[in-house]
Design an enzyme around this catalytic site. Structure first.
Site, PDB file in Angstrom:
ATOM      1  N   SER A 156       0.864  -1.179   0.000  1.00 18.95           N
ATOM      2  CA  SER A 156       0.000   0.000   0.000  1.00 18.95           C
ATOM      3  C   SER A 156       0.895   1.221   0.000  1.00 18.95           C
ATOM      4  CB  SER A 156      -0.864  -0.012   1.275  1.00 18.95           C
ATOM      5  OG  SER A 156      -1.419   1.250   1.562  1.00 18.95           O
ATOM      6  N   TYR A 169      -2.581  -1.187  10.260  1.00 21.56           N
ATOM      7  CA  TYR A 169      -2.523  -1.497   8.827  1.00 21.56           C
ATOM      8  C   TYR A 169      -1.186  -1.065   8.240  1.00 21.56           C
ATOM      9  CZ  TYR A 169      -3.940  -1.159   3.863  1.00 21.56           C
ATOM     10  OH  TYR A 169      -4.026  -1.274   2.497  1.00 21.56           O
TER      11      TYR A 169
END
Length: 277
Positions: A156, A169
């Site tokens: 990401s 995350y």
């Protein structure tokens, strides 16, 4: 150029919908057979968007089969190494080998770092980091037996920078970069290339939900996509709020093909310029 992965077999986790389904279809369009794995069920700490279902996985199967490619689909949890390994082994036996593996399965939940619960932290690490490691462990022996291949992890922009309210995350997405760099060195003698892909927001259920909209419209008691749009737009240098799954799938296709035969150890952003913003 057609047939860029003709004759190859690709493993994709999180394949029931979203990016995973897109990857399966895109690789099949270019000649690959597919091993598709997904949990197809809920997770305890993920409550802002609905879980993938067996019906979703069946739709992935149908879309791949429309392209006259073979697909082996299994319900398995990437946190369960034994079950995941069994699913991969079954697919390899049926399809004849493994050339490409995409550790795509992942989850998102939200909260300030000092408010994240123990359960949220642990489940995030179990799926997004240990799940990637388990996928690598299931795939690598088959890639070695094949004489080489391509191993990819979906990270990401949060694997390259900090993002508020998703500290758990971001931690996992940074963690798989370290794993990728280590494996790129360890697996190079086997001609296995290892890379991470770093999307900005992608137009899937993971961002199209009130929990994510709230991140981009924090002062609104009833966030909507429309209200969150300026926040989404502010993230990227290019003037788009998000990218499409196909944009990530095209990167997966490139890294899985022989066009990328000497590319390994790379953190590849597909981020509309989010990391230079």
């Amino acid at each position: 150029m057609a047939g860029r992965v003709e004759g190859k077999v690709a493993l994709i986790t999180g394949a029931a919908r979203g990016q995973g389904r897109s990857h399966a279809v895109r690789l099949a369009q270019e000649g690959a057979d597919i091993i598709a794995v997904d949990l197809c069920g809920p997770l305890a700490t993920v409550d802002k968007y609905p879980p993938a279902t067996r019906a979703d996985l069946d739709e992935t199967v149908a879309e791949v089969e429309k392209l006259d490619r073979r697909i082996v689909a299994r319900v398995a949890d990437v946190r369960d190494r034994a079950a995941l390994t069994a699913a991969v082994d079954e697919g390899v036996t049926e399809l004849g080998g493994l050339d490409i593996a995409v550790a795509n399965a992942g989850i998102a939940s939200f909260g300030a770092a000092f408010e994240i619960t123990d359960e949220m932290w642990q489940e995030m690490l179990d799926v997004n980091l240990t799940g990637v490691w388990n996928t690598a462990r299931a795939a690598v022996p088959h890639l070695i037996e094949r004489g080489g291949g391509s191993l990819m992890f979906t990270s990401s922009i949060g694997g390259l920078k900090g993002i508020q309210n998703v500290g758990h995350y971001v931690s996992t997405k940074h963690g798989i970069v370290g794993l990728m760099r280590t494996l790129a060195n360890e697996l190079a003698p086997h001609r296995i290339r290892v890379n991470t892909i770093h999307p900005t927001n992608v137009d899937t259920d993971m961002i199209q939900n009130p929990g994510t909209w709230k991140l981009f419209a924090p002062d609104d008691p009833e966030p909507t996509q429309e209200k969150a749009l300026p926040g989404f737009l502010s993230l990227n240098a290019l003037e788009v709020p998000w990218v499409e799954p196909i944009d990530i799938s095209n990167a997966v296709l490139f890294l899985g093909s022989d066009e990328a035969r000497y590319i390994t150890g790379v953190t590849l952003p597909v981020d509309a310029g989010a990391n230079v913003k």
